[in-house]
Design an enzyme around this catalytic site. Structure first.
Site, PDB file in Angstrom:
ATOM      1  CB  THR A 169      -1.068   0.036   1.149  1.00 25.89           C
ATOM      2  OG1 THR A 169      -0.248  -0.022   2.488  1.00 25.89           O
ATOM      3  CG2 THR A 169      -1.913  -1.020   1.078  1.00 25.89           C
ATOM      4  CD  GLU A 226      -2.947   0.991   6.055  1.00 28.83           C
ATOM      5  OE1 GLU A 226      -1.798   0.499   6.499  1.00 28.83           O
ATOM      6  OE2 GLU A 226      -4.076   0.527   6.025  1.00 28.83           O
TER       7      GLU A 226
END
Length: 295
Positions: free
Chosen positions: A191, A238
């Protein structure tokens, strides 16, 4: 020809008003202009109640320009300005400084000290000054009047699809990609950790959407909130860019939201989390692939 307002989000109601402004200005061979305040008056009057913005002034100006506005005036907000009576504001700002020849506003427009002036008074002042004046009726969505505050409510509740309907485009945020704890990479779902987001974040949850970096757009699965499975409650943004390989640390990333997939959950173990992440990514990819709406 001028419209006055904050225009945060430049939503469908704003767009209708700007189209009216541009049409009447062009008919009269006048430049269509938008007058806004920087910062919003509430930051001076009641800073503790100032809502987070939907977009910055530069982005607002760019969209307004795309809609046909020739000039956006971000007028410096001061105590002196806010203490002007409606009549003083009309005369000193609109007549003396801007030489306005017409005004286009929405029905809920207020101006002058303590918001004492409304569209009825403004119409009377325009008539006395021989100035064109037009009130544009509000736009509706899901049986509610479209407004920046209604859009904020929808975003905070995670209803990003409803917000997109009211905006006429996907809601987006942007920030800088920083270094995280690399836990997503270890799970097989790396991420980008976004920081420095200056605008309103949607409510906690997992979302489908898009991520844009260096002019390229990727389907994305977006997690807003903590990681309770790992006893980490720190709120994060994220973004898993589906199909992306490479490093984008310290680069700007734009994130557009399609739908909320689920709430943040605590999983019994890492394997259960990985199974759910696989489902999330597939759902996000499918929704992004099938998306045919406004961007």
């Amino acid at each position: 020809m001028i419209s006055i307002g904050n225009f945060d989000g430049v939503h469908r109601g704003h767009q209708k008003m700007i189209q009216t402004l541009v049409d009447h200005a062009r008919q009269r061979e006048l430049p269509p202009m938008v007058f806004t305040f920087d910062p919003h008056p509430i930051h001076l009057l009641r800073p503790e109640h100032a809502p987070p913005e939907l977009m910055g002034i530069e982005e607002r100006a760019a969209i307004l320009g795309h809609l046909g506005v020739d000039c956006v005036i971000a007028y410096p907000t001061s105590r002196e300005l806010l203490n002007l009576s409606p009549q003083e504001f009309f005369q000193q700002i609109l007549c003396d400084q801007l030489c306005a020849q017409g005004l286009v506003e929405g029905p809920n427009f207020y101006f002058g000290k303590d918001r004492a002036g409304d569209v009825t008074l403004l119409e009377s002042l325009c008539e006395e000054a021989g100035m064109f004046f037009k009130v544009v009726e509000p736009s509706m969505c899901a049986e509610r009047m479209i407004s920046s505050s209604e859009i904020r409510k929808a975003i905070q509740m995670g209803q990003v699809d409803l917000a997109a309907e009211m905006l006429g485009r996907l809601y987006q945020i942007k920030g800088t990609v920083g270094h995280g704890d690399a836990r997503g990479r270890g799970l097989g779902f790396p991420t980008a950790n976004l920081s420095g987001v200056p605008t309103l974040l949607p409510g906690e949850g997992v979302y489908s959407g898009f991520a844009i970096t260096e002019g390229k757009r990727f389907p994305a699965a977006i997690n807003l909130g903590g990681n309770p499975t790992f006893q980490n409650q720190d709120a994060k943004v994220e973004v898993h860019l589906i199909g992306f390989t490479g490093e984008i640390y310290d680069q700007e990333l734009r994130v557009q939201f399609l739908n909320k997939l689920r709430d943040v959950q605590t999983f019994a173990n890492v394997e259960a989390l990985k199974i759910q992440l696989t489902i999330d990514v597939e759902s996000a990819k499918k929704q992004a692939t099938e998306w045919k709406g406004l961007e």
